[in-house]
Every structure is written in structure tokens, then in C-alpha cells.
Design a protein around this motif. Sequence first.
Motif, PDB file in Angstrom:
ATOM      1  N   LEU A 281       1.008  -1.302  -0.065  1.00  0.00           N
ATOM      2  CA  LEU A 281      -0.115   0.022  -0.023  1.00  0.00           C
ATOM      3  C   LEU A 281       0.922   1.306   0.170  1.00  0.00           C
ATOM      4  O   LEU A 281       0.500   2.071  -0.877  1.00  0.00           O
ATOM      5  N   ASN A 282       2.067   1.232   0.947  1.00  0.00           N
ATOM      6  CA  ASN A 282       2.878   2.395   0.970  1.00  0.00           C
ATOM      7  C   ASN A 282       3.533   2.515  -0.447  1.00  0.00           C
ATOM      8  O   ASN A 282       3.563   3.692  -0.975  1.00  0.00           O
ATOM      9  N   PHE A 283       3.845   1.547  -1.027  1.00  0.00           N
ATOM     10  CA  PHE A 283       4.502   1.510  -2.575  1.00  0.00           C
ATOM     11  C   PHE A 283       3.490   2.237  -3.155  1.00  0.00           C
ATOM     12  O   PHE A 283       3.969   3.126  -4.087  1.00  0.00           O
ATOM     13  N   LEU A 284       2.274   1.670  -3.348  1.00  0.00           N
ATOM     14  CA  LEU A 284       1.295   2.272  -4.346  1.00  0.00           C
ATOM     15  C   LEU A 284       1.049   3.706  -3.899  1.00  0.00           C
ATOM     16  O   LEU A 284       0.775   4.478  -5.056  1.00  0.00           O
ATOM     17  N   GLY A 288       2.569   8.312  -8.402  1.00  0.00           N
ATOM     18  CA  GLY A 288       1.735   9.472  -8.878  1.00  0.00           C
ATOM     19  C   GLY A 288       1.279  10.420  -7.864  1.00  0.00           C
ATOM     20  O   GLY A 288       0.646  11.404  -7.869  1.00  0.00           O
ATOM     21  N   HIS A 289       1.785  10.176  -6.771  1.00  0.00           N
ATOM     22  CA  HIS A 289       1.335  10.922  -5.384  1.00  0.00           C
ATOM     23  C   HIS A 289       2.357  11.060  -4.607  1.00  0.00           C
ATOM     24  O   HIS A 289       3.201  10.354  -4.440  1.00  0.00           O
ATOM     25  N   SER A 290       2.634  12.039  -3.706  1.00  0.00           N
ATOM     26  CA  SER A 290       3.705  12.189  -2.742  1.00  0.00           C
ATOM     27  C   SER A 290       3.482  12.871  -1.768  1.00  0.00           C
ATOM     28  O   SER A 290       2.719  13.794  -1.518  1.00  0.00           O
ATOM     29  N   HIS A 291       4.043  12.596  -0.384  1.00  0.00           N
ATOM     30  CA  HIS A 291       3.646  13.415   0.826  1.00  0.00           C
ATOM     31  C   HIS A 291       4.477  14.762   0.487  1.00  0.00           C
ATOM     32  O   HIS A 291       5.622  15.119   0.227  1.00  0.00           O
ATOM     33  N   PRO A 292       3.655  15.827   1.028  1.00  0.00           N
ATOM     34  CA  PRO A 292       4.233  17.225   0.785  1.00  0.00           C
ATOM     35  C   PRO A 292       5.605  17.358   1.394  1.00  0.00           C
ATOM     36  O   PRO A 292       6.392  18.162   0.878  1.00  0.00           O
ATOM     37  N   ASP A 293       6.001  16.655   2.446  1.00  0.00           N
ATOM     38  CA  ASP A 293       7.474  16.989   2.865  1.00  0.00           C
ATOM     39  C   ASP A 293       8.432  15.985   2.382  1.00  0.00           C
ATOM     40  O   ASP A 293       9.480  15.771   2.877  1.00  0.00           O
ATOM     41  N   GLY A 294       8.122  15.224   1.416  1.00  0.00           N
ATOM     42  CA  GLY A 294       9.119  14.111   0.926  1.00  0.00           C
ATOM     43  C   GLY A 294       9.234  12.964   1.588  1.00  0.00           C
ATOM     44  O   GLY A 294       9.932  12.183   1.244  1.00  0.00           O
ATOM     45  N   ASP A 310      -5.613  16.968  -5.921  1.00  0.00           N
ATOM     46  CA  ASP A 310      -4.806  17.800  -7.189  1.00  0.00           C
ATOM     47  C   ASP A 310      -3.414  17.720  -7.089  1.00  0.00           C
ATOM     48  O   ASP A 310      -3.009  18.311  -8.087  1.00  0.00           O
ATOM     49  N   ARG A 311      -3.180  17.141  -6.404  1.00  0.00           N
ATOM     50  CA  ARG A 311      -1.374  17.026  -6.448  1.00  0.00           C
ATOM     51  C   ARG A 311      -1.106  15.589  -7.126  1.00  0.00           C
ATOM     52  O   ARG A 311       0.174  15.209  -7.221  1.00  0.00           O
ATOM     53  N   ILE A 312      -2.141  15.114  -7.580  1.00  0.00           N
ATOM     54  CA  ILE A 312      -1.682  13.816  -8.312  1.00  0.00           C
ATOM     55  C   ILE A 312      -1.186  13.920  -9.576  1.00  0.00           C
ATOM     56  O   ILE A 312      -1.564  14.871 -10.474  1.00  0.00           O
ATOM     57  N   ASN A 313      -0.119  13.297 -10.019  1.00  0.00           N
ATOM     58  CA  ASN A 313       0.714  13.251 -11.221  1.00  0.00           C
ATOM     59  C   ASN A 313       0.136  12.218 -12.075  1.00  0.00           C
ATOM     60  O   ASN A 313      -0.048  11.105 -12.012  1.00  0.00           O
ATOM     61  N   VAL A 314      -0.425  12.931 -13.498  1.00  0.00           N
ATOM     62  CA  VAL A 314      -1.186  11.804 -14.001  1.00  0.00           C
ATOM     63  C   VAL A 314      -0.348  11.110 -15.172  1.00  0.00           C
ATOM     64  O   VAL A 314      -0.795  10.278 -15.950  1.00  0.00           O
ATOM     65  N   ALA A 315       0.845  11.191 -15.097  1.00  0.00           N
ATOM     66  CA  ALA A 315       1.866  10.612 -16.060  1.00  0.00           C
ATOM     67  C   ALA A 315       1.903   9.152 -15.491  1.00  0.00           C
ATOM     68  O   ALA A 315       1.848   8.956 -14.299  1.00  0.00           O
ATOM     69  N   GLY A 316       1.628   8.020 -16.290  1.00  0.00           N
ATOM     70  CA  GLY A 316       1.628   6.931 -15.703  1.00  0.00           C
ATOM     71  C   GLY A 316       2.879   6.294 -15.192  1.00  0.00           C
ATOM     72  O   GLY A 316       3.949   6.251 -15.769  1.00  0.00           O
ATOM     73  N   PRO A 317       2.952   6.025 -13.899  1.00  0.00           N
ATOM     74  CA  PRO A 317       4.174   5.525 -13.192  1.00  0.00           C
ATOM     75  C   PRO A 317       4.603   4.094 -13.454  1.00  0.00           C
ATOM     76  O   PRO A 317       3.901   3.030 -13.667  1.00  0.00           O
ATOM     77  N   VAL A 318       5.874   3.718 -13.668  1.00  0.00           N
ATOM     78  CA  VAL A 318       6.182   2.464 -13.790  1.00  0.00           C
ATOM     79  C   VAL A 318       6.278   1.967 -12.361  1.00  0.00           C
ATOM     80  O   VAL A 318       6.612   2.106 -11.501  1.00  0.00           O
ATOM     81  N   PHE A 319       5.787   0.568 -12.491  1.00  0.00           N
ATOM     82  CA  PHE A 319       5.649  -0.268 -11.271  1.00  0.00           C
ATOM     83  C   PHE A 319       7.056  -0.844 -11.006  1.00  0.00           C
ATOM     84  O   PHE A 319       7.575  -1.946 -11.745  1.00  0.00           O
ATOM     85  N   ASP A 320       7.792  -0.378  -9.990  1.00  0.00           N
ATOM     86  CA  ASP A 320       9.294  -0.823  -9.874  1.00  0.00           C
ATOM     87  C   ASP A 320       9.219  -1.895  -8.757  1.00  0.00           C
ATOM     88  O   ASP A 320       9.487  -1.360  -7.577  1.00  0.00           O
TER      89      ASP A 320
END
Length: 502
Positions: A281-284, A288-294, A310-320
Amino acid sequence: MTVRVRIAPSPTGDPHVGTAYIGLINYAFAKKNGGKFVLRIEDTDQTRCTPESAKAIYDSLKWLGLCYDEGPMHDGMGGGDRGPYIQSERVKAGIYQKFADKLLEQGDAYYCFCTARDLDAMRKRQQANNEPIMYNRRCRGGSLAEARERAAKGEAFVIRMKTPLEGEFVYKDRLRKQPTVKGWKEIDDQVLLKSDGWPTYHLAAVVDDHLMGITHVIRAEEWLNSLPKHIWLNEHLGFTAPEYVHVGLLRNADKSKISKRKNPTSLLWYQKQGYLPEALLNFLALLGHSHPDGQEKFTLAEMCSFFDLDRINVAGPVFDMAKLRHLQGQYFRDLSPERMKAEVYRAIDSKFDALLPLVKERMVFGGDFVWQSEPFYADSVTLHAEDLLPKGLDKTQAKHLLEETQQAFKRYVAGDGAVWDAPSLEAFVRKFIEDRTAPGALPDATPEVQSEAALWSPKSLFMLLRVAATGKRESPPLFDTLAQIGQAKVIERLGLAQQKLR
RNA sequence: GCUCCCAUCGUCUAGAGGCCUAGGACACCAGAUUUUCAUUCUGGCGACACGAGUUCGAAUCUCGUUGGGAGUACCA
């Protein structure tokens, strides 16, 4: 207005990691806004959906901790007064038929009697002429009364939406820079009701989102293209459309949409592998989203508090997988001794019954199981070059044997109906040796290779394979061992053995 | 083919005109700790796809190009 969001997976096959991803986003959005998170099962494809698969979805969501507030009752989750939450049950209640009729009456939909053959031929023609591929609207002009008569006589039909022929569709997705603009003429007269009388996704989802009071539809980008249809349906059914938000698609390493051929996609697989739900869950949550403080490690509850749609990044992320593994390690080492013990036992148990019959021959004490079964559990084995040189073989020769056997296994695995069990493997390898050593088997080979052929004895090859696969000179019978280790790991270890001999 | 979407290190991301000689994390490399390995710590490598504009100033705005992705089903 209270926020109400939903995920609407289709119960086909294993529960998908994409469902967990979209589920997490919806869940976090709901909780952040004090709203409700709804699960709806979209099983309108009678040929592909199964109840087992639906159950696996409930269990997986529960496992991850994404407990839904409303939905099918299961294990303490679900309930709610806007049910039923399973579309097949709603079909039986006649819900979709009613709305299809409404569109028909309004002249916003029509009966279509074209057969699959017709449509197929049409598509081929369009393809050949490089035209857009869409329904040619042949049945669109017919009178409703006439069509109803044909239908009453038992002729097969579907109901299609009557898409506008001109004008533009404009919609601004809050996550996209530019509004989506699409000419209506590009948009197909989508089937709403199938010939079995069941709705397609488009009708069912729009109707249910409305009836269930969904305020925000947060879904994957693959739906963006059908957005105009969904907005149109809302309008013509007299609904206030929910806000549609499209997030990026999870990707394989090559950037294509995540697929089970290139990446594990089954939540069951992650569970079985021993991944902790918190880690997954944490990985997911990092995609596309991140903690405001990193901050990179946080709980579901924490995520719910800082989540910002509104902070979601819509570029499709690679599942690493590498990063997932890292997080998994972090979480695992933080486990309480009790939970860690449970995880260890569970890991051992997962293979114990299959392994014990093989290993027990060499056991004297219970504890022997631990070290004797090590190659079966280990991620990798440690090889010693000297063990890889059976009597009479030098480095180059051993390496050749490994290389060719590895290639043979690869071909074997790729072949149709290949079974990776002990008897099949033994038959395959013995046959392989025979072919190699038969007189005249390699007429065109260089003298060097010809002389090497003499080395292809079961005795030396078997030892070579044993050591390569297990890292040890002693193990249960070779083919049982290979079968248990599994094709992927065997082939991988054969490769590593070659490197060791360089 | 047609339509739509997207574009910061290999990967996940921070960045909403000057704080950017672009920050963090994973991976990778090197060193320290550790009998070994792993963990942990330190350091290194490494990106604004390209080209035009707008502006005193652009990773951030606009346009184009290129690249990637999705959709194009009586599947969702």
C-alpha cells in the motif's frame, strides 16, 4: 455535499493490483473529505465474471486494509441502503432496462439488428480504407415501433446510444492542463444494452453512479476516451453528472499498461510471496502522489490525512519491483516478534508439504529440514566454481554444457503444453542427451564440438545441473529438485553458473 | 490508420516564472561499521526530450517537433 466515491472492479480472474491502486486513491480521497468509499461489483459480462473472483476482491481489499463503507456484505465490510451493489443483481431488478427504455422513448437510443458478421465485415472494410473504426449507424434511422415489432418476433438486437452527429464535446478534468475537446462525429454509437439484455459498462456505470449518489468518479486513464459518452448519458438520463477524474495507468518497465505477462499483477501473488499489505500500500501511495514533505514511509491513516487529489501526477508510473522490495524490507524488519514469527512460519508452510517427501530421505532430525531445503526457499544460491566441474570436465566444457542445457530448457518452457514436473523433465533431459550423443547427430559441427559431444553423459550433466540449481553437491533426486525450484529460478541459476565459470 | 492523453536522473518523485550550479527515494558504484552477508551511515554517478516564442528572467507559460501511452468490442 458528502463525498461519495467508488471503485467498480469486474470480477474476472485474480484481483488486480490496479484495483488496489485506484482503490487506494479513492479511499484516501473519501477519508480525507469525511466521505464514503463504495465498492460495486461490475459483473455484467456473463461469460467472464465469477463469484469466486468477486470474493477474492473483497478479501484482497480487506487484506490491504481498504475496507469499504458500502458494498456487498463481506467479513464485516459493506452494507448500505443504495444496494444491491452487485450489478448482476441489479440487472435482475430491471434497473438498466428501465433507463434504456427511457432513452428509446426520448429518441436518444435505437434498436440495432446488425449481426456480429455484419460488424466484422464493416470493421475490416474500414481498416482497409484507413478510416476510423466505428459503427456505421445503419440501424439508426429506423422507426421505434417497427423495431419493437421485429424485436417482439424474436429477432436479436442490441440498443445503441444516438450520439450527436456534430458539435464538440468539452470537459475539463481537474488534473489535466487542457480541457478535453472531441468532435462528436468521432464518437461511436455505443452499445448500451447487449443482445442478452444485460447492460454494457457505459450504461450500467452511469446509472449506478447516479443511483448510488457518487460525487466523484476517480478512475484510470483508459476511460478518458469514453468520457463523452458517459457525460452524454448523464445529461440525457437527466442526472447531475459526478465529477470525473482520470489518473495515470500503472506501467510495466517498458511503459506499456501493466500486464501479467510482464509484471505480477495479481494481489494474490503478492500475498503469497509474503509481501506485507502495509508495504504494498505504501509503495502504491508513492506512485503518482507524494507526501508534501517528501516523507516516503507512512501508514494508510497518515496518507489519508495528507492526500490531495489535485497533487496527483497523471503521467503513468512504472511499477518498480525493486523499490517495492526495499519498502517491504523496511516494513518487515519493523514487525513485532510475534508477527515476524507468523510470517516466517507462513513462508515455510507454503512449501512444506511439497518438500518434505523429497527432503526427508536425508533427514535425521527435524532441524535438518531447515538447511536441506534451503535451495528451495532461497532467492539465490551461492555457487562454488570447483563444484561445477564434474570429473573430466574443464571450465569451458562445463560452461558449454550449461549453456546448451539452459537454451534447451528455455525452448522447452516456451513450447506448447510443456509441463514442469519431475517425470516430464527427466524424459526431456534424457532425450536431449541422447540427441546430442547419437552418432551423426551433429554432422556439420566443428571437430571441437564433435569431441565435446562425448562429454554428454547423464552422470556429469546431472551433477552439473544439481550444483547449478542448488549450489550443493547433494540434494534430493535431481528432477524432483528442478521441478520444485521452478522453471524461472532453474533457468536463472543455470545462467549464474555460467557466469561463475567465466 | 483514426481519436485522445502524457513528457524532470535508469525508476518513483519534489518543483505551480527568479529560492534550481534542479532536491529526495529506489537501483547502481565507492568507503565506513559488521568475523561474513544483510542492515545502518557517508560519498559518488545521474535528468528538466528537442526547437521556436512570451518575459528583464522559464524545468515551470504558448506553439511546433519528437518520443511514449491509451482507446478504437454485444470486455470492463
